[in-house]
Write an enzyme that holds these catalytic residues in place. Structure first.
Site, short mmCIF file in Angstrom:
data_model
loop_
_atom_site.label_atom_id
_atom_site.label_comp_id
_atom_site.label_asym_id
_atom_site.label_seq_id
_atom_site.Cartn_x
_atom_site.Cartn_y
_atom_site.Cartn_z
N GLU A 109 15.40 19.10 -11.28
CA GLU A 109 15.61 20.50 -10.94
C GLU A 109 16.85 20.69 -10.08
O GLU A 109 17.19 19.85 -9.25
CB GLU A 109 14.37 21.06 -10.25
CG GLU A 109 13.23 21.16 -11.23
CD GLU A 109 11.95 21.73 -10.64
OE1 GLU A 109 11.37 22.62 -11.29
OE2 GLU A 109 11.51 21.29 -9.58
N CYS A 168 21.93 23.22 -4.84
CA CYS A 168 21.12 22.10 -4.35
C CYS A 168 20.81 21.20 -5.55
O CYS A 168 20.18 21.64 -6.50
CB CYS A 168 19.84 22.69 -3.74
SG CYS A 168 18.68 21.45 -3.17
N CYS A 202 10.86 10.52 -6.38
CA CYS A 202 11.38 9.89 -5.17
C CYS A 202 10.40 8.80 -4.74
O CYS A 202 9.18 8.95 -4.86
CB CYS A 202 11.52 10.93 -4.06
SG CYS A 202 12.34 10.28 -2.59
N CYS A 240 7.38 10.84 1.49
CA CYS A 240 7.22 11.63 2.72
C CYS A 240 5.98 12.52 2.54
O CYS A 240 5.81 13.15 1.50
CB CYS A 240 8.47 12.47 2.98
SG CYS A 240 9.93 11.45 3.25
N CYS A 289 6.24 16.36 1.37
CA CYS A 289 7.16 16.71 0.29
C CYS A 289 6.50 16.54 -1.06
O CYS A 289 5.94 15.47 -1.35
CB CYS A 289 8.41 15.84 0.38
SG CYS A 289 9.60 16.13 -0.96
N CYS A 302 12.66 24.22 -0.54
CA CYS A 302 12.71 22.79 -0.15
C CYS A 302 11.35 22.14 -0.36
O CYS A 302 10.33 22.68 0.07
CB CYS A 302 13.01 22.62 1.33
SG CYS A 302 14.44 23.46 1.91
N1 SAH Z 1 15.69 12.54 0.30
C1 SAH Z 1 16.59 13.40 0.98
C2 SAH Z 1 16.92 14.69 0.24
C3 SAH Z 1 15.81 15.47 -0.39
S1 SAH Z 1 14.76 16.44 0.65
C4 SAH Z 1 16.09 13.70 2.37
O1 SAH Z 1 14.98 13.29 2.70
O2 SAH Z 1 16.81 14.31 3.15
C5 SAH Z 1 15.71 17.75 1.26
C6 SAH Z 1 15.13 18.36 2.53
O3 SAH Z 1 13.94 19.12 2.28
C7 SAH Z 1 14.74 17.29 3.52
O4 SAH Z 1 15.13 17.61 4.81
C8 SAH Z 1 13.23 17.31 3.41
O5 SAH Z 1 12.65 16.75 4.53
C9 SAH Z 1 12.95 18.78 3.23
N2 SAH Z 1 11.60 19.03 2.72
C10 SAH Z 1 10.87 18.27 1.89
N3 SAH Z 1 9.68 18.83 1.64
C11 SAH Z 1 9.64 19.98 2.32
C12 SAH Z 1 8.66 21.02 2.45
N4 SAH Z 1 7.49 20.97 1.81
N5 SAH Z 1 8.96 22.08 3.23
C13 SAH Z 1 10.16 22.14 3.85
N6 SAH Z 1 11.10 21.21 3.78
C14 SAH Z 1 10.86 20.13 3.01
#
Ligand code: SAH
Length: 374
Positions: free
Chosen positions: A96, A109, A116, A120, A123, A343
């Protein structure tokens, strides 16, 4: 004509690699500049239309090379103007890409991996697991396709002014493909974006941060989310391998590197988990010596998550504390919520459905083969 497997995809090549390609087929290196301009400025993929190449080269290139971005499988537009594309080859594993228009800028973006591996806990991409790395052409091709679809002109209203690696995947775990894509984003023969307008976001891969600093001048964003190790481990499991102190040291090296770029820290605010005043104070202590900016992101919920977004007043309180402590802190506006483009909400849902129907199709035909359906 040989199949694609034996032909090189010119979208995998940045200037240096493209020059090597032309030399390897007995052509002058300047052909690379011509090709890049056709691909990224004129957005022409058909060699026959590349009028400044010799007729002979125009005939020869289709036998050796293709110019192939990922295909757009679906496009959705949010009520707030955010656009989300599902892209892929159509053979599974879609990714996406999201465009976020604002008054003075348009941010694209992009994704660097299918799924991934970092898992986390907050996420949805992490919950989906890891499928594979994207190729350079699949990464830069997202920008090419978005530009094409938005009618990208150098001065148009839906112009891509910034590109952030904040879609699916951990860019620094796919360094070899991300680097040529970064180089094409920066190069005037490519998208010609200034260093501060191209941001690599990482969950904190320390060796990758150092390698990035030594390779190219771009902006760095680090997903911090917690000021202390035990909490950060529950949110970003990678913290077990690269704890906060080591991560901060890498960020200082990045900021002190030859390009002198301040680092942006991302901090997703989750209700009752990392949004307490004491945590804001600790964050101030952690970041205050580093040239940095803090980006507070309200948590975006997704199906199956146990977390909730912090209420508005807590987000404001958190921001006030860190700003009083001397940090520069902004709160990210949630965009594209109605089309699951915010995000952490990118999971390639449409593809899931496609795959499910494909699987059902396969199941049905094998049932038919065995005469198990009427
Ligand atoms: N792997 C990279 C890039 C992808 S995530 C990283 O971790 O930075 C891009 C951003 O979105 C990151 O800061 C991540 O922590 C944030 N993010 C992921 N899931 C989210 C959620 N459910 N709500 C808000 N931000 C989120």
């Amino acid at each position: 004509m040989p199949g694609n497997a034996t032909r090189i995809n010119l979208m995998d090549l940045d200037l240096v690699r493209m020059q090597e390609f032309f030399v390897s087929i007995g052509e002058k290196p300047f052909r690379a500049e011509q090709l890049l301009k056709w691909i990224y400025h004129a957005r022409i993929r058909d060699f026959a239309q590349m009028t400044n190449l010799s007729v002979q080269l125009r005939r020869r290139l289709p036998e050796l090379a293709v110019i192939e971005p990922p295909e757009i499988l679906r496009e959705q537009t949010s009520t707030d103007g955010t656009v989300k594309w599902l892209m892929g080859s159509g053979t599974g594993n879609a990714i996406e890409t999201v465009f976020i228009p604002e008054i003075k800028r348009g941010t694209l973006c992009i994704s660097s991996q299918v799924g991934c591996a970092l898992n986390c806990s907050f996420c949805s991409t992490g919950a989906q697991g890891f499928s594979r790395n994207l190729s350079a052409s699949e990464i830069i091709g997202q920008v090419w396709q978005a530009a094409e679809s938005l009618g990208h002109e150098r001065n148009g209203t839906r112009r891509i002014t910034n590109v952030v690696f904040m879609g699916m995947g951990e860019p620094l775990l796919n360094f070899d493909a991300v680097l040529p894509a970064l180089s094409l984003l920066r190069d005037d023969l490519g998208f010609g974006l200034a260093a501060k307008r191209v941001t690599v976001s990482t969950a904190g891969l320390v060796p990758g941060i150092d390698r990035l600093r030594d390779s190219i001048d771009v902006a760095l964003a680090v997903s911090l989310h917690a000021p202390v190790d035990d909490l950060r481990e529950t949110l970003v499991p990678l913290n077990r391998k690269y704890p906060i102190q080591e991560l901060m040291a890498a960020c200082s090296r990045y900021a002190a590197g030859k390009h002198k770029r301040s680092v942006t820290f991302e901090y997703t605010l989750i209700d009752g988990v990392n949004d307490q005043p004491e945590q804001a104070q600790k964050l101030v202590k952690l970041l205050r010596k580093l040239p940095s900016k803090l980006n507070l992101i309200p948590f975006n919920p997704f199906p199956g998550t146990q977390y909730r977004c912090s209420p508005q007043w807590k987000i404001r309180e958190f921001q006030e504390i860190v700003m009083a402590g001397g940090l520069i802190a902004t709160v990210r506006k949630t965009r594209g919520d109605d089309i699951d483009a915010a995000c952490g909400q990118l999971v390639g849902k449409f593809q899931d459905r496609t795959r499910r129907s494909e699987r059902l199709g396969q199941l049905n035909s094998s049932l038919q083969e065995h005469n198990l359906v009427p």
